[in-house]
Write a protein that holds these residues in place. Structure first.
Motif, PDB file in Angstrom:
ATOM      1  N   GLY A 104       8.310   0.918  -0.458  1.00 39.44           N
ATOM      2  CA  GLY A 104       8.288  -0.452  -0.959  1.00 39.44           C
ATOM      3  C   GLY A 104       7.333  -1.330  -0.170  1.00 39.44           C
ATOM      4  N   ALA A 105       7.402  -1.238   1.163  1.00 40.61           N
ATOM      5  CA  ALA A 105       6.522  -2.053   2.005  1.00 40.61           C
ATOM      6  C   ALA A 105       5.062  -1.648   1.820  1.00 40.61           C
ATOM      7  CB  ALA A 105       6.928  -1.918   3.469  1.00 40.61           C
ATOM      8  N   ALA A 106       4.796  -0.343   1.749  1.00 36.56           N
ATOM      9  CA  ALA A 106       3.423   0.124   1.562  1.00 36.56           C
ATOM     10  C   ALA A 106       2.863  -0.321   0.213  1.00 36.56           C
ATOM     11  CB  ALA A 106       3.366   1.645   1.672  1.00 36.56           C
ATOM     12  N   MET A 107       3.678  -0.217  -0.821  1.00 40.90           N
ATOM     13  CA  MET A 107       3.234  -0.647  -2.148  1.00 40.90           C
ATOM     14  C   MET A 107       3.012  -2.157  -2.182  1.00 40.90           C
ATOM     15  SD  MET A 107       2.281   0.309  -5.100  1.00 40.90           S
ATOM     16  CE  MET A 107       2.847   2.017  -5.077  1.00 40.90           C
ATOM     17  N   GLY A 108       3.897  -2.902  -1.534  1.00 40.20           N
ATOM     18  CA  GLY A 108       3.719  -4.351  -1.491  1.00 40.20           C
ATOM     19  C   GLY A 108       2.443  -4.742  -0.769  1.00 40.20           C
ATOM     20  N   ALA A 109       2.162  -4.092   0.359  1.00 44.67           N
ATOM     21  CA  ALA A 109       0.925  -4.372   1.096  1.00 44.67           C
ATOM     22  C   ALA A 109      -0.297  -3.977   0.271  1.00 44.67           C
ATOM     23  CB  ALA A 109       0.935  -3.614   2.422  1.00 44.67           C
ATOM     24  N   PHE A 110      -0.174  -2.864  -0.466  1.00 43.83           N
ATOM     25  CA  PHE A 110      -1.272  -2.417  -1.329  1.00 43.83           C
ATOM     26  C   PHE A 110      -1.577  -3.468  -2.397  1.00 43.83           C
ATOM     27  CE2 PHE A 110      -2.199  -0.421  -5.476  1.00 43.83           C
ATOM     28  CZ  PHE A 110      -3.456   0.110  -5.203  1.00 43.83           C
ATOM     29  N   LEU A 111      -0.533  -3.952  -3.073  1.00 46.28           N
ATOM     30  CA  LEU A 111      -0.724  -4.957  -4.127  1.00 46.28           C
ATOM     31  C   LEU A 111      -1.285  -6.257  -3.555  1.00 46.28           C
ATOM     32  CD1 LEU A 111       2.522  -4.411  -6.250  1.00 46.28           C
ATOM     33  CD2 LEU A 111       0.171  -3.831  -6.908  1.00 46.28           C
ATOM     34  N   ALA A 112      -0.820  -6.615  -2.366  1.00 44.29           N
ATOM     35  CA  ALA A 112      -1.288  -7.852  -1.746  1.00 44.29           C
ATOM     36  C   ALA A 112      -2.780  -7.809  -1.435  1.00 44.29           C
ATOM     37  CB  ALA A 112      -0.493  -8.134  -0.475  1.00 44.29           C
ATOM     38  N   SER A 113      -3.313  -6.622  -1.248  1.00 45.27           N
ATOM     39  CA  SER A 113      -4.730  -6.481  -0.878  1.00 45.27           C
ATOM     40  C   SER A 113      -5.666  -6.394  -2.078  1.00 45.27           C
ATOM     41  CB  SER A 113      -4.916  -5.230  -0.008  1.00 45.27           C
ATOM     42  OG  SER A 113      -4.705  -4.049  -0.785  1.00 45.27           O
ATOM     43  N   GLN A 114      -5.105  -6.322  -3.287  1.00 47.56           N
ATOM     44  CA  GLN A 114      -5.934  -6.098  -4.470  1.00 47.56           C
ATOM     45  C   GLN A 114      -6.277  -7.396  -5.194  1.00 47.56           C
ATOM     46  OE1 GLN A 114      -7.066  -2.900  -5.007  1.00 47.56           O
ATOM     47  NE2 GLN A 114      -5.934  -2.642  -3.090  1.00 47.56           N
ATOM     48  N   THR A 115      -7.397  -7.332  -5.920  1.00 46.34           N
ATOM     49  CA  THR A 115      -7.715  -8.360  -6.908  1.00 46.34           C
ATOM     50  C   THR A 115      -7.420  -7.756  -8.277  1.00 46.34           C
ATOM     51  OG1 THR A 115     -10.008  -7.634  -7.215  1.00 46.34           O
ATOM     52  CG2 THR A 115      -9.585  -9.219  -5.450  1.00 46.34           C
ATOM     53  N   LYS A 116      -7.476  -8.571  -9.293  1.00 49.31           N
ATOM     54  CA  LYS A 116      -7.243  -8.070 -10.652  1.00 49.31           C
ATOM     55  C   LYS A 116      -8.259  -6.985 -10.998  1.00 49.31           C
ATOM     56  CE  LYS A 116      -6.777  -9.621 -15.454  1.00 49.31           C
ATOM     57  NZ  LYS A 116      -6.838 -10.791 -16.375  1.00 49.31           N
ATOM     58  N   GLU A 171      -3.106   5.033   4.979  1.00 49.72           N
ATOM     59  CA  GLU A 171      -3.178   4.734   6.411  1.00 49.72           C
ATOM     60  C   GLU A 171      -2.080   3.783   6.856  1.00 49.72           C
ATOM     61  OE1 GLU A 171      -7.125   3.283   6.812  1.00 49.72           O
ATOM     62  OE2 GLU A 171      -8.020   5.285   7.030  1.00 49.72           O
ATOM     63  N   SER A 172      -1.528   2.997   5.926  1.00 46.93           N
ATOM     64  CA  SER A 172      -0.458   2.060   6.291  1.00 46.93           C
ATOM     65  C   SER A 172       0.904   2.746   6.387  1.00 46.93           C
ATOM     66  CB  SER A 172      -0.382   0.929   5.257  1.00 46.93           C
ATOM     67  OG  SER A 172       0.213   1.368   4.043  1.00 46.93           O
ATOM     68  N   LEU A 173       1.045   3.927   5.801  1.00 46.90           N
ATOM     69  CA  LEU A 173       2.353   4.569   5.717  1.00 46.90           C
ATOM     70  C   LEU A 173       2.939   4.960   7.083  1.00 46.90           C
ATOM     71  CD1 LEU A 173       1.766   6.608   2.474  1.00 46.90           C
ATOM     72  CD2 LEU A 173       3.610   4.968   2.828  1.00 46.90           C
ATOM     73  N   PRO A 174       2.149   5.529   8.017  1.00 49.49           N
ATOM     74  CA  PRO A 174       2.759   5.808   9.340  1.00 49.49           C
ATOM     75  C   PRO A 174       3.312   4.545   9.998  1.00 49.49           C
ATOM     76  CG  PRO A 174       0.698   6.993   9.116  1.00 49.49           C
ATOM     77  CD  PRO A 174       0.777   6.070   7.939  1.00 49.49           C
ATOM     78  N   GLY A 175       2.588   3.414   9.849  1.00 52.10           N
ATOM     79  CA  GLY A 175       3.082   2.157  10.408  1.00 52.10           C
ATOM     80  C   GLY A 175       4.367   1.708   9.744  1.00 52.10           C
ATOM     81  N   MET A 176       4.438   1.870   8.424  1.00 53.29           N
ATOM     82  CA  MET A 176       5.667   1.517   7.718  1.00 53.29           C
ATOM     83  C   MET A 176       6.807   2.457   8.112  1.00 53.29           C
ATOM     84  SD  MET A 176       4.700  -1.101   6.182  1.00 53.29           S
ATOM     85  CE  MET A 176       3.260  -1.917   5.478  1.00 53.29           C
ATOM     86  N   GLY A 177       6.460   3.698   8.414  1.00 49.64           N
ATOM     87  CA  GLY A 177       7.472   4.638   8.899  1.00 49.64           C
ATOM     88  C   GLY A 177       8.045   4.207  10.231  1.00 49.64           C
ATOM     89  N   ILE A 178       7.179   3.664  11.094  1.00 51.83           N
ATOM     90  CA  ILE A 178       7.652   3.154  12.384  1.00 51.83           C
ATOM     91  C   ILE A 178       8.553   1.939  12.178  1.00 51.83           C
ATOM     92  CG2 ILE A 178       6.899   2.048  14.531  1.00 51.83           C
ATOM     93  CD1 ILE A 178       4.410   3.830  14.408  1.00 51.83           C
ATOM     94  N   VAL A 179       8.190   1.085  11.205  1.00 51.86           N
ATOM     95  CA  VAL A 179       9.037  -0.072  10.891  1.00 51.86           C
ATOM     96  C   VAL A 179      10.430   0.388  10.495  1.00 51.86           C
ATOM     97  CG1 VAL A 179       9.415  -1.949   9.241  1.00 51.86           C
ATOM     98  CG2 VAL A 179       7.140  -1.591  10.223  1.00 51.86           C
ATOM     99  N   ALA A 180      10.489   1.400   9.610  1.00 52.16           N
ATOM    100  CA  ALA A 180      11.782   1.921   9.163  1.00 52.16           C
ATOM    101  C   ALA A 180      12.548   2.534  10.338  1.00 52.16           C
ATOM    102  CB  ALA A 180      11.575   2.963   8.064  1.00 52.16           C
TER     103      ALA A 180
END
Length: 281
Positions: free
Chosen positions: A39-51, A169-178
């Motif tokens: 969820g966090a990785a997907m949210g960060a992914f969407l936040a970084s995108q433009t239409k 690349e964000s997933l290991p960081g999100m894993g540490i958060v969890a």
């Protein structure tokens, strides 16, 4: 196909090795950890995108499970299509191909090669280039125009792998958060017996495991697959560019398609005899 085989091997190796070591698979099933990480990785992914970039990612998802279909036969078909156009230009003049490039869907040349003509991007790349030459009669800037077109297409194709790779690349960081959240929960149960604390610490560590696995075992390979697809398509368009540029410079049809053949990657490049047999056929 290869992405599916690869993922099966990845999960088969990890789960198989874990079971051989007498691991308990139930311990790895941690829905809360999955929700936090994905969820966090997907949210960060969407936040970084433009239409625009999100649209490109969605458009290119199909390439993860597909293949550009590059092989010797496809390149031979492309050379044969180009040869037919160049031969008509050589015999009857440049103006003779006007209807072929204006209405490729009804062109006897394009419809003869359906595997190529069904791709509108390829048809437009060839047609637009020859249309400019037909209109101006000036070959000097044609190759530069094709290079600009290719660079623009390649940059677009690289948007999706770049976006997916950054999410990976964000997933290991999100894993540490969890994992940290799991430790926080465990510290709130510090007075519990060791077996309960051990269970919660193990669950927390699963977060780190899942983040790393999803990065290097799933989404990283997906990004690499999209990047490889983009490079293969760029090489394919380069073949067309070399052939068209040579024809416009005044080379004979056979020399023009030979320019294209020499630009084909060695793994797919037909011999001159194979090309000649295809053109005669």
């Amino acid at each position: 196909m290869f992405i599916i085989i690869g993922l099966v091997v990845v999960f088969g190796s990890i789960i198989g090795g874990y079971l051989i070591a007498n691991g308990n698979l139930a311990v790895l099933v941690q829905p809360a950890e999955m929700i936090i990480i994905l969820g966090a990785a997907m949210g960060a992914f969407l936040a970084s995108q433009t239409k625009y970039t999100l649209g490109l990612v969605i458009k290119n998802i199909k390439h993860i499970f597909g293949d550009p279909g590059m092989n010797k036969a496809r390149y031979l078909e492309t050379l044969a299509l180009l040869n037919s156009l160049f031969s008509k230009m050589h015999r009857e003049g440049v103006i003779s191909i006007e209807q072929d490039i204006e209405k490729p869907e009804s062109s006897a040349i394009f419809t003869k090669y359906p595997s190529i003509s069904k791709d509108k991007h390829i048809v437009h790349f060839i047609g637009d280039t020859l249309r400019v030459y037909l209109t101006t009669g000036d070959p000097s800037d044609i190759e530069s125009l094709m290079k600009i077109d290719m660079e623009s297409m390649h940059e677009e194709e690289m948007v999706a792998p770049g976006a997916v790779n950054r999410m990976a690349e964000s997933l290991p960081g999100m894993g540490i958060v969890a994992a940290v959240l799991g430790v926080v929960l465990t510290m709130g149960m510090i007075n519990e017996p060791p077996e309960i604390l051990g269970h919660h610490i193990g669950a927390a560590l699963v977060g780190t495991f899942v983040g790393i696995l999803f990065c290097y075992g799933i989404f990283g390979p997906m990004a690499a697959k999209l990047e490889n697809h983009a490079h293969e398509m760029h090489a394919y368009y380069n073949v067309i560019k070399e052939g068209v540029a040579a024809a416009i410079r005044g080379s004979t049809p056979i020399i023009a398609v030979e320019y294209g053949r020499r630009a084909i990657p060695h793994a797919f490049r037909p011999t001159f005899a194979e090309m000649e047999e295809k053109l005669k056929g």
